[in-house]
Write a protein that holds these residues in place. Structure first.
Motif, PDB file in Angstrom:
ATOM      1  N   LEU A  97     -10.264  50.964  17.719  1.00  0.00           N
ATOM      2  CA  LEU A  97      -9.758  51.770  16.613  1.00  0.00           C
ATOM      3  C   LEU A  97     -10.803  51.889  15.504  1.00  0.00           C
ATOM      4  N   ARG A  98     -11.561  50.828  15.300  1.00  0.00           N
ATOM      5  CA  ARG A  98     -12.631  50.894  14.287  1.00  0.00           C
ATOM      6  C   ARG A  98     -13.676  51.924  14.724  1.00  0.00           C
ATOM      7  N   GLN A  99     -13.934  51.936  16.014  1.00  0.00           N
ATOM      8  CA  GLN A  99     -14.961  52.857  16.518  1.00  0.00           C
ATOM      9  C   GLN A  99     -14.558  54.316  16.346  1.00  0.00           C
ATOM     10  N   ILE A 100     -13.243  54.576  16.417  1.00  0.00           N
ATOM     11  CA  ILE A 100     -12.839  55.995  16.265  1.00  0.00           C
ATOM     12  C   ILE A 100     -12.583  56.337  14.798  1.00  0.00           C
ATOM     13  N   GLY A 101     -12.938  55.429  13.901  1.00  0.00           N
ATOM     14  CA  GLY A 101     -12.917  55.802  12.476  1.00  0.00           C
ATOM     15  C   GLY A 101     -11.953  55.045  11.593  1.00  0.00           C
ATOM     16  N   ALA A 102     -11.314  53.982  12.091  1.00  0.00           N
ATOM     17  CA  ALA A 102     -10.388  53.234  11.228  1.00  0.00           C
ATOM     18  C   ALA A 102     -11.170  52.304  10.304  1.00  0.00           C
ATOM     19  N   ARG A 103     -10.747  52.238   9.022  1.00  0.00           N
ATOM     20  CA  ARG A 103     -11.366  51.272   8.113  1.00  0.00           C
ATOM     21  C   ARG A 103     -10.907  49.867   8.492  1.00  0.00           C
ATOM     22  N   ASP A 104      -9.663  49.777   8.885  1.00  0.00           N
ATOM     23  CA  ASP A 104      -9.137  48.478   9.314  1.00  0.00           C
ATOM     24  C   ASP A 104      -7.867  48.701  10.126  1.00  0.00           C
ATOM     25  N   VAL A 105      -7.331  47.605  10.637  1.00  0.00           N
ATOM     26  CA  VAL A 105      -6.145  47.698  11.487  1.00  0.00           C
ATOM     27  C   VAL A 105      -5.129  46.655  11.003  1.00  0.00           C
ATOM     28  N   ILE A 106      -3.905  47.084  10.858  1.00  0.00           N
ATOM     29  CA  ILE A 106      -2.826  46.149  10.481  1.00  0.00           C
ATOM     30  C   ILE A 106      -1.930  45.999  11.702  1.00  0.00           C
ATOM     31  N   THR A 107      -1.656  44.755  12.058  1.00  0.00           N
ATOM     32  CA  THR A 107      -0.868  44.561  13.277  1.00  0.00           C
ATOM     33  C   THR A 107       0.620  44.457  12.952  1.00  0.00           C
ATOM     34  N   LYS A 108       1.397  44.962  13.864  1.00  0.00           N
ATOM     35  CA  LYS A 108       2.859  44.876  13.755  1.00  0.00           C
ATOM     36  C   LYS A 108       3.306  43.618  14.490  1.00  0.00           C
ATOM     37  N   PRO A 109       4.321  42.920  14.106  1.00  0.00           N
ATOM     38  CA  PRO A 109       5.129  43.250  12.934  1.00  0.00           C
ATOM     39  C   PRO A 109       4.400  42.850  11.648  1.00  0.00           C
ATOM     40  N   PHE A 110       4.421  43.743  10.678  1.00  0.00           N
ATOM     41  CA  PHE A 110       3.758  43.425   9.410  1.00  0.00           C
ATOM     42  C   PHE A 110       4.748  42.741   8.465  1.00  0.00           C
ATOM     43  N   ASP A 111       4.177  42.100   7.451  1.00  0.00           N
ATOM     44  CA  ASP A 111       5.023  41.433   6.468  1.00  0.00           C
ATOM     45  C   ASP A 111       5.231  42.406   5.312  1.00  0.00           C
ATOM     46  N   PRO A 112       6.480  42.880   5.079  1.00  0.00           N
ATOM     47  CA  PRO A 112       6.680  43.893   4.038  1.00  0.00           C
ATOM     48  C   PRO A 112       6.334  43.385   2.636  1.00  0.00           C
ATOM     49  N   MET A 113       6.352  42.052   2.460  1.00  0.00           N
ATOM     50  CA  MET A 113       6.067  41.515   1.136  1.00  0.00           C
ATOM     51  C   MET A 113       4.568  41.544   0.825  1.00  0.00           C
ATOM     52  N   THR A 114       3.755  41.622   1.859  1.00  0.00           N
ATOM     53  CA  THR A 114       2.306  41.596   1.614  1.00  0.00           C
ATOM     54  C   THR A 114       1.604  42.879   2.055  1.00  0.00           C
ATOM     55  N   LEU A 115       2.388  43.794   2.659  1.00  0.00           N
ATOM     56  CA  LEU A 115       1.778  45.010   3.223  1.00  0.00           C
ATOM     57  C   LEU A 115       0.980  45.806   2.173  1.00  0.00           C
ATOM     58  N   ALA A 116       1.576  46.002   1.019  1.00  0.00           N
ATOM     59  CA  ALA A 116       0.904  46.799  -0.021  1.00  0.00           C
ATOM     60  C   ALA A 116      -0.398  46.111  -0.457  1.00  0.00           C
ATOM     61  N   ASP A 117      -0.348  44.793  -0.650  1.00  0.00           N
ATOM     62  CA  ASP A 117      -1.553  44.050  -1.067  1.00  0.00           C
ATOM     63  C   ASP A 117      -2.654  44.183  -0.018  1.00  0.00           C
ATOM     64  N   GLU A 118      -2.222  44.091   1.229  1.00  0.00           N
ATOM     65  CA  GLU A 118      -3.182  44.190   2.341  1.00  0.00           C
ATOM     66  C   GLU A 118      -3.870  45.561   2.314  1.00  0.00           C
ATOM     67  N   ILE A 119      -3.054  46.598   2.137  1.00  0.00           N
ATOM     68  CA  ILE A 119      -3.604  47.963   2.121  1.00  0.00           C
ATOM     69  C   ILE A 119      -4.519  48.164   0.910  1.00  0.00           C
ATOM     70  N   LEU A 120      -4.111  47.614  -0.224  1.00  0.00           N
ATOM     71  CA  LEU A 120      -4.954  47.750  -1.435  1.00  0.00           C
ATOM     72  C   LEU A 120      -6.289  47.032  -1.258  1.00  0.00           C
ATOM     73  N   ALA A 121      -6.241  45.871  -0.602  1.00  0.00           N
ATOM     74  CA  ALA A 121      -7.486  45.115  -0.386  1.00  0.00           C
ATOM     75  C   ALA A 121      -8.454  45.939   0.466  1.00  0.00           C
ATOM     76  N   ILE A 122      -7.908  46.606   1.489  1.00  0.00           N
ATOM     77  CA  ILE A 122      -8.763  47.444   2.352  1.00  0.00           C
ATOM     78  C   ILE A 122      -9.278  48.639   1.541  1.00  0.00           C
ATOM     79  N   TRP A 123      -8.388  49.232   0.781  1.00  0.00           N
ATOM     80  CA  TRP A 123      -8.726  50.406  -0.049  1.00  0.00           C
ATOM     81  C   TRP A 123      -9.866  50.064  -1.012  1.00  0.00           C
ATOM     82  N   ARG A 124      -9.793  48.873  -1.584  1.00  0.00           N
ATOM     83  CA  ARG A 124     -10.818  48.507  -2.581  1.00  0.00           C
ATOM     84  C   ARG A 124     -12.167  48.223  -1.911  1.00  0.00           C
ATOM     85  N   ARG A 125     -12.121  47.899  -0.655  1.00  0.00           N
ATOM     86  CA  ARG A 125     -13.393  47.669   0.073  1.00  0.00           C
ATOM     87  C   ARG A 125     -14.084  48.988   0.412  1.00  0.00           C
ATOM     88  N   CYS A 126     -13.287  50.082   0.379  1.00  0.00           N
ATOM     89  CA  CYS A 126     -13.851  51.370   0.823  1.00  0.00           C
ATOM     90  C   CYS A 126     -14.938  51.855  -0.137  1.00  0.00           C
TER      91      CYS A 126
END
Lengths: 126, 527
Positions: A97-126
């Motif tokens: 997935l990284r090779q086809i252009g993903a910045r990162d991958v989140i695996t299911k089942p995700f934790d809804p309490m930390t999902l937003a933080d996880e996405i923001l952390a990836i976003w800030r790395r961009c």
């Protein structure tokens, strides 16, 4: 890029869409637009103008891979960061997935309490 | 007649006859001469008979020389003559045999009981039987042996002529015939080949049919003739642990002429002393298809299970967090209980998916440089959550090397440490410690994870690495996991060419030990 990105979430499972919506909007305070398929995402992407794409991989019709490839062909999404969500947690799948252009991958089942933080952390790395 | 002769002599010797004394003396001397002559003639006759006997034996020897192995020994048993046939067949030089006894050089087995053979020969009787001879270059040959004694005048053993015929082939047929007949009925292909030369010794009917070879066509052909992709160096490397006696059997999957097969190799020494391998080759095309279908099924089921679990866990977590509104304490407890079980289900599914992947030989194990010293430190930091959850401390044992590089899959090795450390934490008493050690043992790197907890009951120890096996005591059930964690550990370690073991004393704790090869060749073989 603003502090909090606007997210376009593409997911075929309505229950998971519901959980993700709560996790991102209510818990994380993020702005989210949701689509049930790749085709719908292509239709709405231009009007929604998201900063970040959050894509499920296995979807009927257009898969996550195909949806990203189609979005990349549109000028305004050529560089938009994309995160995949997948139930396949293997390293090989993550690398693919990284090779086809993903910045990162989140695996299911995700934790809804930390999902937003996880996405923001990836976003800030961009 | 005798009476007549005596009367005649008496008459001659009567003294009253004139001149009778001279006559008597003359007759006496003449008689003595006749006796002497007769004795001489007898002696000559005996010598001629002996010569004749020797000549006859020499003739027989000459005749035997053409087809048989011939040797002659003296009375002491020392070999005085060997023919070319014997030298050619046994590989010895004449100098290595002459002057020595057959027993000290040539005879491989004492089951002939050479003492008894000697006894038969000393009695002047011919001995006949089978004997197993050494071959100069190692190995044996079987011979049909006849030993003819030659006695001197006094009936003492003078010489012995030994005539041997090579019966190795018929002996082989006799010994291995029933086995070969059984092999011929198998649906699998059977190959027997020399461990040293990798040349074929036997193919069963099924294998002969595949290659279109008749009975006589395969013997001594190179094993490489059976497969166009055969790589001798690679194959010998695979055989090395068996040839050195490290392992007795080897089972592996490979491709022969492009079709998937399972090869079951056994090492053995033939009755001729030849070191050889028996390979039973089974076509696993069908099995592979079933495995692929099973893998697809597991992958699909796992995905289908994960999707609803994502929703269940997500929804409950949101409710439990209060994001959907405040919940009273009792329903909150119930939601926490449900969440714990959802987590168990998720771990179980992850473990199943992992095992499915690891079992699949097609799944590659990465071969990156991994510093185990760094890995152990990271594992201690990474698993702090378990330490907190179970109220234990993870400690790095002192004396570990600062660097210990191996080749392997870092994520998988981290998974091994995580599984062992979480287990150790789970089975420790609150406030206890779990020690993680690392040592350089020369060709291997050793990781140990030691807890000082309740230990593993003896009855559970033998089956510890089996899937879904967990100790059946209330103490253990209280701390149960999926029953797959150690199986995953074993599979990952073995796919790295390593070994896993443990020592446990109930009530005192357990040490798990992982040995990983430091060289990359082991990994290549295992993967």
């Amino acid at each position: 890029m603003g502090d909090l990105p606007k997210i376009l979430h593409v997911e075929d499972d309505p229950d998971i869409r519901e959980i993700a919506l709560m996790a991102l909007e209510i818990v994380g305070g993020l702005e989210v637009a949701q689509c049930a398929s790749g085709a719908e995402a292509l239709e709405r992407a231009a009007t929604e103008a998201p900063d970040l794409l959050l894509l499920d991989v296995m979807m009927p019709g257009m898969s996550g891979d195909e949806t990203l490839a189609a979005l990349r062909r549109l000028d305004q999404f050529a560089e938009t960061p994309a995160i995949f969500m997948t139930a396949k947690a293997q390293q090989s799948e993550v690398e693919r997935l990284r090779q086809i252009g993903a910045r990162d991958v989140i695996t299911k089942p995700f934790d809804p309490m930390t999902l937003a933080d996880e996405i923001l952390a990836i976003w800030r790395r961009c | 007649m005798n009476n007549v002769s005596e009367n005649f002599l008496d008459a001659l010797l009567r003294p009253e006859l004139p001149g009778g004394n001279w006559l008597a003396v003359t007759l006496l001397v003449g008689g003595l001469l006749v006796v002497l002559l007769r004795a001489l003639l007898k002696l000559r006759r005996q010598r001629r008979m002996l010569d004749l006997q020797e000549n006859e034996l020499a003739l027989q020897r000459t005749a035997s020389d053409m087809h048989s192995m011939v040797s002659i020994s003296n009375a002491a048993g020392a070999i005085t003559y060997v023919n070319d046939n014997l030298l050619r067949t046994t590989g010895f030089d004449a100098a290595e045999l002459l002057g020595r006894t057959a027993r000290s050089v040539l005879l491989a087995e004492r089951d002939n009981n050479p003492d008894a053979v000697g006894e038969v020969l000393r009695r002047g009787q011919v001995w006949s039987g089978e004997s197993k001879l050494n071959h100069r270059r190692g190995g044996y040959l079987w011979t049909r042996t006849t030993i003819v004694p030659l006695l001197d005048r006094k009936g003492r053993l003078h010489k012995a002529i030994t005539v041997r015929t090579d019966i190795t082939e018929s002996k082989l047929r006799q010994e291995e015939g029933p086995l070969r007949a059984m092999f011929d009925r198998l649906q699998d292909e059977v190959f027997v080949f020399s461990a040293d030369t990798l040349r074929l010794r036997y193919l069963n009917k099924r294998a002969r049919q595949r290659y279109g070879w008749n009975e006589g066509e395969f013997f001594d052909r190179p094993l490489a003739d059976t497969d166009f992709d055969f790589n001798e160096a690679e194959f010998r490397e695979r055989l090395a642990p068996m040839a050195s006696g490290e392992t007795e059997a080897l089972i592996y999957d490979t491709l022969i002429c492009g079709r998937p097969v399972e090869v079951n190799l056994q090492f053995e020494t033939s009755i001729l002393g030849e070191r050889r391998f028996i390979a039973v080759v089974r076509d696993i095309t069908r099995r592979r298809e079933i495995e692929a279908a099973r893998a697809a099924f597991v992958a699909t089921v796992t995905h289908e299970l994960r999707a609803p679990l994502t929703s269940i866990k997500g929804a409950m977590k949101l409710v439990a967090s209060g994001a959907t509104g405040e919940i009273p304490p009792k329903p909150g407890q119930m939601i926490d209980l449900a969440l714990r079980n959802v987590d168990r289900l998720i771990v179980l599914i992850n473990d199943l998916l992992d095992l499915e992947k690891l079992d699949n030989a097609q799944t590659e194990i990465r071969r990156d440089p991994v510093d185990l010293s760094e890995l152990v430190n990271d594992a201690i930091a990474h698993n702090m959550g378990y330490a907190q959850e179970f109220g234990v401390r993870f400690r790095a044992e002192p004396g570990a090397p600062k660097q210990l590089p191996v080749t392997g899959d870092r994520d998988r090795l981290m998974q091994v440490l995580t599984n062992l450390m979480s287990n150790a934490a789970k089975f420790s008493e609150t406030g206890g410690a779990v020690d993680v050690g690392l040592a350089d043992m020369g060709t291997i790197a050793r990781i140990t994870v030691t807890d000082h907890g309740i230990g593993i009951p003896l009855e559970a120890q033998a089956r510890l690495f089996e899937r879904f096996v967990q100790a059946d005591t209330p103490e253990h059930k209280k701390r149960t996991g999926t029953g797959l964690g150690l199986s995953i550990v074993k599979t990952i370690v073995e796919r790295h060419g390593g070994r896993v073991g443990f020592v446990s004393t109930p009530g005192r704790g357990t040490t798990f030990q992982i040995d990983l090869p430091k060289n990359t060749e082991e990994l290549s073989r295992a993967a």
